[in-house]
Scaffold this motif. Structure first.
Motif, PDB file in Angstrom:
ATOM      1  N   GLY A   1       0.894  -1.267  -0.038  1.00 17.19           N
ATOM      2  CA  GLY A   1       0.012  -0.109  -0.030  1.00 17.19           C
ATOM      3  C   GLY A   1       0.909   1.253   0.136  1.00 17.19           C
ATOM      4  N   ALA A   2       1.947   1.261   0.600  1.00 17.78           N
ATOM      5  CA  ALA A   2       2.743   2.220   0.761  1.00 17.78           C
ATOM      6  C   ALA A   2       3.639   2.895  -0.727  1.00 17.78           C
ATOM      7  CB  ALA A   2       3.978   2.088   1.645  1.00 17.78           C
ATOM      8  N   ALA A   3       3.995   1.532  -1.242  1.00 13.24           N
ATOM      9  CA  ALA A   3       4.474   1.702  -2.454  1.00 13.24           C
ATOM     10  C   ALA A   3       3.385   2.313  -3.313  1.00 13.24           C
ATOM     11  CB  ALA A   3       5.119   0.304  -2.976  1.00 13.24           C
ATOM     12  N   TRP A   4       2.310   1.777  -3.360  1.00 12.52           N
ATOM     13  CA  TRP A   4       1.202   2.368  -4.310  1.00 12.52           C
ATOM     14  C   TRP A   4       0.772   3.525  -3.901  1.00 12.52           C
ATOM     15  CZ3 TRP A   4      -1.183  -0.354  -8.316  1.00 12.52           C
ATOM     16  CH2 TRP A   4      -2.261   0.389  -8.644  1.00 12.52           C
ATOM     17  N   GLN A   5       0.979   4.194  -2.848  1.00 16.73           N
ATOM     18  CA  GLN A   5       0.732   5.507  -2.509  1.00 16.73           C
ATOM     19  C   GLN A   5       1.718   6.338  -3.146  1.00 16.73           C
ATOM     20  OE1 GLN A   5      -0.510   7.229   1.386  1.00 16.73           O
ATOM     21  NE2 GLN A   5      -0.844   5.236   2.046  1.00 16.73           N
ATOM     22  N   ALA A   6       3.106   5.932  -2.996  1.00 12.26           N
ATOM     23  CA  ALA A   6       4.212   6.682  -3.586  1.00 12.26           C
ATOM     24  C   ALA A   6       4.110   6.745  -4.926  1.00 12.26           C
ATOM     25  CB  ALA A   6       5.356   6.257  -3.166  1.00 12.26           C
ATOM     26  N   ALA A   7       3.746   5.775  -5.580  1.00  8.97           N
ATOM     27  CA  ALA A   7       3.759   5.862  -7.012  1.00  8.97           C
ATOM     28  C   ALA A   7       2.555   6.655  -7.479  1.00  8.97           C
ATOM     29  CB  ALA A   7       3.251   4.393  -7.652  1.00  8.97           C
ATOM     30  N   GLY A   8       1.559   6.780  -6.916  1.00  3.99           N
ATOM     31  CA  GLY A   8       0.230   7.687  -7.051  1.00  3.99           C
ATOM     32  C   GLY A   8       0.826   9.263  -6.762  1.00  3.99           C
ATOM     33  N   ALA A   9       1.442   9.467  -5.776  1.00  2.00           N
ATOM     34  CA  ALA A   9       1.846  10.684  -5.355  1.00  2.00           C
ATOM     35  C   ALA A   9       3.009  11.209  -6.351  1.00  2.00           C
ATOM     36  CB  ALA A   9       2.394  10.545  -4.101  1.00  2.00           C
ATOM     37  N   LEU A  10       3.923  10.406  -6.966  1.00  2.00           N
ATOM     38  CA  LEU A  10       4.830  10.516  -7.738  1.00  2.00           C
ATOM     39  C   LEU A  10       4.099  11.312  -9.040  1.00  2.00           C
ATOM     40  CD1 LEU A  10       7.959  10.554  -7.709  1.00  2.00           C
ATOM     41  CD2 LEU A  10       7.945   8.607  -8.672  1.00  2.00           C
ATOM     42  N   THR A  11       3.230  10.616  -9.572  1.00  2.00           N
ATOM     43  CA  THR A  11       2.600  10.873 -10.993  1.00  2.00           C
ATOM     44  C   THR A  11       1.397  11.975 -10.801  1.00  2.00           C
ATOM     45  OG1 THR A  11       1.220   8.970 -10.676  1.00  2.00           O
ATOM     46  CG2 THR A  11       3.227   8.695 -11.941  1.00  2.00           C
ATOM     47  N   ARG A  12       0.861  12.236  -9.715  1.00  2.00           N
ATOM     48  CA  ARG A  12      -0.266  13.233  -9.429  1.00  2.00           C
ATOM     49  C   ARG A  12       0.341  14.389  -8.884  1.00  2.00           C
ATOM     50  NH1 ARG A  12      -5.680  12.705  -9.917  1.00  2.00           N
ATOM     51  NH2 ARG A  12      -7.099  13.566  -8.449  1.00  2.00           N
ATOM     52  N   HIS A  13       0.655  14.074  -7.244  1.00  3.77           N
ATOM     53  CA  HIS A  13       0.676  15.306  -6.580  1.00  3.77           C
ATOM     54  C   HIS A  13       2.269  16.093  -6.682  1.00  3.77           C
ATOM     55  CE1 HIS A  13      -2.279  12.689  -4.451  1.00  3.77           C
ATOM     56  NE2 HIS A  13      -2.601  13.763  -4.072  1.00  3.77           N
ATOM     57  N   TRP A  14       3.182  15.107  -7.206  1.00  2.91           N
ATOM     58  CA  TRP A  14       4.435  15.750  -7.072  1.00  2.91           C
ATOM     59  C   TRP A  14       4.986  15.711  -8.592  1.00  2.91           C
ATOM     60  CZ3 TRP A  14       5.982  11.872  -2.639  1.00  2.91           C
ATOM     61  CH2 TRP A  14       5.572  12.237  -1.489  1.00  2.91           C
TER      62      TRP A  14
ATOM     63  N   PRO B   1       5.447  17.546 -11.024  1.00  4.39           N
ATOM     64  CA  PRO B   1       6.466  18.754 -11.458  1.00  4.39           C
ATOM     65  C   PRO B   1       7.857  18.482 -10.845  1.00  4.39           C
ATOM     66  CG  PRO B   1       4.233  19.768 -10.881  1.00  4.39           C
ATOM     67  CD  PRO B   1       4.243  18.444 -10.346  1.00  4.39           C
ATOM     68  N   ALA B   2       7.877  18.233  -9.429  1.00  2.00           N
ATOM     69  CA  ALA B   2       9.135  17.850  -8.892  1.00  2.00           C
ATOM     70  C   ALA B   2       9.846  16.737  -9.655  1.00  2.00           C
ATOM     71  CB  ALA B   2       9.012  17.795  -7.382  1.00  2.00           C
ATOM     72  N   ALA B   3       8.819  15.701 -10.125  1.00  2.00           N
ATOM     73  CA  ALA B   3       9.434  14.519 -10.634  1.00  2.00           C
ATOM     74  C   ALA B   3      10.075  14.568 -12.013  1.00  2.00           C
ATOM     75  CB  ALA B   3       8.324  13.355 -10.384  1.00  2.00           C
ATOM     76  N   VAL B   4       9.435  15.544 -12.755  1.00  2.00           N
ATOM     77  CA  VAL B   4       9.919  15.930 -13.939  1.00  2.00           C
ATOM     78  C   VAL B   4      10.888  16.332 -13.926  1.00  2.00           C
ATOM     79  CG1 VAL B   4       9.310  17.116 -16.100  1.00  2.00           C
ATOM     80  CG2 VAL B   4       7.348  15.887 -15.117  1.00  2.00           C
TER      81      VAL B   4
ATOM     82  N   ARG C   1      13.754   6.798 -14.151  1.00  2.00           N
ATOM     83  CA  ARG C   1      13.445   5.376 -14.109  1.00  2.00           C
ATOM     84  C   ARG C   1      12.186   5.132 -13.403  1.00  2.00           C
ATOM     85  NH1 ARG C   1      18.974   3.111 -14.153  1.00  2.00           N
ATOM     86  NH2 ARG C   1      18.663   3.059 -12.057  1.00  2.00           N
ATOM     87  N   ALA C   2      12.282   5.704 -11.991  1.00  3.05           N
ATOM     88  CA  ALA C   2      10.999   5.588 -11.048  1.00  3.05           C
ATOM     89  C   ALA C   2       9.985   6.181 -11.536  1.00  3.05           C
ATOM     90  CB  ALA C   2      11.589   6.133  -9.666  1.00  3.05           C
ATOM     91  N   THR C   3      10.088   7.642 -12.167  1.00  3.21           N
ATOM     92  CA  THR C   3       8.860   8.239 -12.722  1.00  3.21           C
ATOM     93  C   THR C   3       8.287   7.228 -13.650  1.00  3.21           C
ATOM     94  OG1 THR C   3       9.632  10.198 -12.016  1.00  3.21           O
ATOM     95  CG2 THR C   3       8.199  10.202 -13.423  1.00  3.21           C
ATOM     96  N   ILE C   4       8.813   6.798 -14.647  1.00  6.27           N
ATOM     97  CA  ILE C   4       8.418   6.056 -15.869  1.00  6.27           C
ATOM     98  C   ILE C   4       7.822   4.741 -15.470  1.00  6.27           C
ATOM     99  CG2 ILE C   4       8.809   5.019 -18.096  1.00  6.27           C
ATOM    100  CD1 ILE C   4      11.001   7.059 -18.357  1.00  6.27           C
ATOM    101  N   ALA C   5       8.398   4.161 -14.695  1.00  2.00           N
ATOM    102  CA  ALA C   5       7.893   2.972 -14.123  1.00  2.00           C
ATOM    103  C   ALA C   5       6.710   2.919 -13.329  1.00  2.00           C
ATOM    104  CB  ALA C   5       9.056   2.082 -13.110  1.00  2.00           C
ATOM    105  N   ALA C   6       6.591   4.067 -12.429  1.00  2.00           N
ATOM    106  CA  ALA C   6       5.555   4.237 -11.637  1.00  2.00           C
ATOM    107  C   ALA C   6       4.215   4.668 -12.548  1.00  2.00           C
ATOM    108  CB  ALA C   6       5.576   5.537 -10.593  1.00  2.00           C
ATOM    109  N   ALA C   7       4.541   5.490 -13.604  1.00  2.00           N
ATOM    110  CA  ALA C   7       3.480   6.056 -14.605  1.00  2.00           C
ATOM    111  C   ALA C   7       2.763   4.859 -15.298  1.00  2.00           C
ATOM    112  CB  ALA C   7       3.886   6.937 -15.519  1.00  2.00           C
TER     113      ALA C   7
ATOM    114  N   HIS D   1      -5.800   8.457 -17.882  1.00  2.00           N
ATOM    115  CA  HIS D   1      -5.365   8.374 -16.205  1.00  2.00           C
ATOM    116  C   HIS D   1      -4.286   9.547 -16.006  1.00  2.00           C
ATOM    117  CE1 HIS D   1      -5.480   7.039 -12.113  1.00  2.00           C
ATOM    118  NE2 HIS D   1      -4.314   6.387 -12.215  1.00  2.00           N
ATOM    119  N   ARG D   2      -3.378   9.483 -16.963  1.00  3.36           N
ATOM    120  CA  ARG D   2      -1.876  10.201 -16.593  1.00  3.36           C
ATOM    121  C   ARG D   2      -2.442  11.674 -17.008  1.00  3.36           C
ATOM    122  NH1 ARG D   2      -0.223   6.570 -14.331  1.00  3.36           N
ATOM    123  NH2 ARG D   2      -1.006   8.018 -12.925  1.00  3.36           N
ATOM    124  N   LEU D   3      -3.247  12.029 -17.995  1.00  4.82           N
ATOM    125  CA  LEU D   3      -3.843  13.138 -18.121  1.00  4.82           C
ATOM    126  C   LEU D   3      -4.357  13.639 -16.835  1.00  4.82           C
ATOM    127  CD1 LEU D   3      -4.762  13.098 -22.116  1.00  4.82           C
ATOM    128  CD2 LEU D   3      -2.715  14.472 -20.812  1.00  4.82           C
ATOM    129  N   ASP D   4      -5.321  12.893 -16.373  1.00  6.56           N
ATOM    130  CA  ASP D   4      -6.142  13.292 -15.187  1.00  6.56           C
ATOM    131  C   ASP D   4      -4.944  13.727 -14.071  1.00  6.56           C
ATOM    132  OD1 ASP D   4      -7.666  13.383 -12.713  1.00  6.56           O
ATOM    133  OD2 ASP D   4      -8.635  11.428 -13.172  1.00  6.56           O
TER     134      ASP D   4
END
Length: 506
Positions: A409-422, A424-427, A438-444, A472-475
């Protein structure tokens, strides 16, 4: 075990006896409240989210006690569709609040032809103010707020009224579905009633967005009932359709909040000690946006509400909420080295052992009136080694399930935050770091495909998966952009800051 977030309850033998059938407690156990003891047990189970009230009750309020409030601005066709759907529902009154329509006569005509009363704002003051005006102008003990772009399906009101039979419940909310239930393929009443208003999208992008919204709308909170509480599976309910006890409304919706005013109301009611219920047996259809531009703009608009919510309700809208050990394990996995992966495994094993000890002590303490040492002392005095300690095996087995579940569940939250909330910082980080890239692409990709798998209809293929992942990614991109914009406007990082305390907000 159950609820959201997951929890383990150790029930006293008397409580188990109330639920048991054939010597064990089945998953479909049913509790009938007959006295103070069963009432206390029911409250414990429903507050924890491991049991749910049936959406019917002989003492439910009557539909005649309900005043329906409809805020509207320049939507006479949609208003007519909604008011037609309310015919025969037995509600006491319908109040339409015209929030500064350009053609007030059209609104008045539609409402008058359908026996609805109109209250008008000469200048638009926003949906929150319109709802408050309608509530103040109505008289029912219960107020149902319905937006003009929804259509209640037959039988929508009775399950909500059933929850209001409990005097501790202030609010009940239905499931908000699209025009057609994509999971069953059964057309809703709304499809028929809306045929003269809604037009099917003609472009490929519009159809993809429409399919995505049918499965994944942020208004649709799923098919399972739940208590409504912050940082849980159902953390809010949208104001598109709500049934609220008038005595609990207080000042109503916050009129200075153009977005997220419904979430603010829900959390204020919960803070006042009221119970809130989400009931998917009640269904209200909603006309989702399917034009790409307006759809993305709406998602970004939702994102701007995170900052004012975080300021008004501290620690209730973090992008991730993790226990320290799960945060450490996810961070180590993110390092993407063999040693860090091994270290994450070691952290998880240590957390599993600690959790097993906690579950064991809690069970022993329950048997000994809250003190596990008393249980052990009784066993030693009796000369019985089996009584000298509560069995470790059940606690170890449960911990072996819960700890990996928590890490997943923690990994799922982190992946969601990386591609949704964070994002701009991830890019920005991806431009300078191969590991972040790698982490951002894998999470997306992984999170997007998992989301498609969860919501896919029968027979969906690769093209459907690809369009779902893109939508989903555009959302997420639109919501994240709105979130960062709102944070900048309010000069706060509160909606971007993770909560790693492992504790629920006070």
């Amino acid at each position: 075990m159950g609820g959201s977030p997951p929890r383990v309850l150790h029930l006293a033998p008397a409580a188990v006896a109330r639920l048991a059938r054939g010597g064990s407690v089945p998953a479909d156990a049913r509790l009938v409240v007959t006295d103070a003891t069963s009432a206390a047990l029911a409250r414990l189970l429903t507050d924890a989210g491991v049991a749910h009230p049936e959406p019917s009750h002989p003492d439910a309020p009557d539909a005649a006690d309900v005043s329906v409030v409809v805020p509207v601005r320049d939507r006479p066709a949609e208003l007519a569709r909604l008011l037609d759907a309310l015919r025969g529902s037995g509600v006491g009154e319908v109040v339409v609040v015209d929030d500064g329509s350009a053609d007030p006569d059209a609104t008045a005509r539609v409402a008058g032809e359908r026996n609805a009363r109109v209250v008008r704002h000469p200048v638009s003051r926003g949906p929150a103010a319109a709802r408050n005006t309608g509530a103040a102008s109505s008289s029912g003990a219960l107020v149902a707020f319905l937006d003009s772009d929804v259509v209640p399906e037959p039988g929508w009101l009775a399950p909500l009224l059933g929850h209001l039979a409990d005097p501790a419940v202030a609010l009940a909310a239905p499931r908000i579905v699209a025009w057609t239930d994509a999971r069953s393929g059964v057309a809703s009443l709304a499809s028929t009633l809306a045929s003269n208003v809604r037009r099917a999208p003609s472009s490929f992008a519009g159809r993809a967005v429409a399919r995505y919204e049918e499965r994944r709308s942020s208004l649709d909170l799923g098919a399972r009932p739940a208590p409504v509480t912050a940082r849980s599976r159902v953390a809010y309910v949208p104001s598109a359709a709500l049934l609220v006890r008038r005595d609990a409304l207080g000042t109503g919706f916050a009129e200075d909040m153009p977005v997220a005013e419904d979430v603010d109301l829900v959390w204020r009611l919960a803070a006042d000690g009221w119970r809130l219920r989400y009931e998917p047996a009640s269904r209200v259809a909603h006309e989702h946006r399917d034009a790409v531009g307006p759809w993305l703009a709406r998602k970004a608009f939702y994102g701007t509400g995170a900052a004012p919510l975080a300021l008004r309700h501290p620690r209730r809208v973090p992008p991730v909420a993790l226990a320290p050990w799960t945060a450490a394990a996810v961070a180590l996995l993110g390092v993407q080295r063999r040693w860090s992966t091994a270290a994450a495994g070691a952290v998880t094993l240590a957390a599993t052992a600690r959790l097993a000890r906690g579950l064991h002590d809690a069970r022993a303490g329950k048997r000994a009136g809250g003190n596990p040492d008393v249980e052990r002392q009784r066993g030693r005095q009796a000369g019985n080694p089996r009584l000298s300690r509560a069995p470790w095996l059940p606690a170890a087995r449960l911990a072996a399930v819960l700890a990996p579940w928590g890490l997943g569940g923690a990994a799922w939250q982190a992946a969601g935050a990386l591609t949704r909330h964070w994002w701009p910082a991830a890019v920005a980080g991806s431009l300078v770091s191969r590991r972040i890239r790698r982490a951002t692409i894998a999470a997306a990709l992984a999170e997007g495909l998992a989301d498609w798998w969860r919501f896919r209809p029968p027979g969906a293929g690769p093209v459907d998966a690809a369009t779902h992942v893109v939508a989903h990614r555009l959302d997420d991109l639109a919501y994240g952009a709105g979130l960062w914009w709102g944070a900048w406007r309010h000069r706060t990082v509160a909606p971007l800051r993770p909560d790693l305390s492992g504790k629920a907000p006070s």
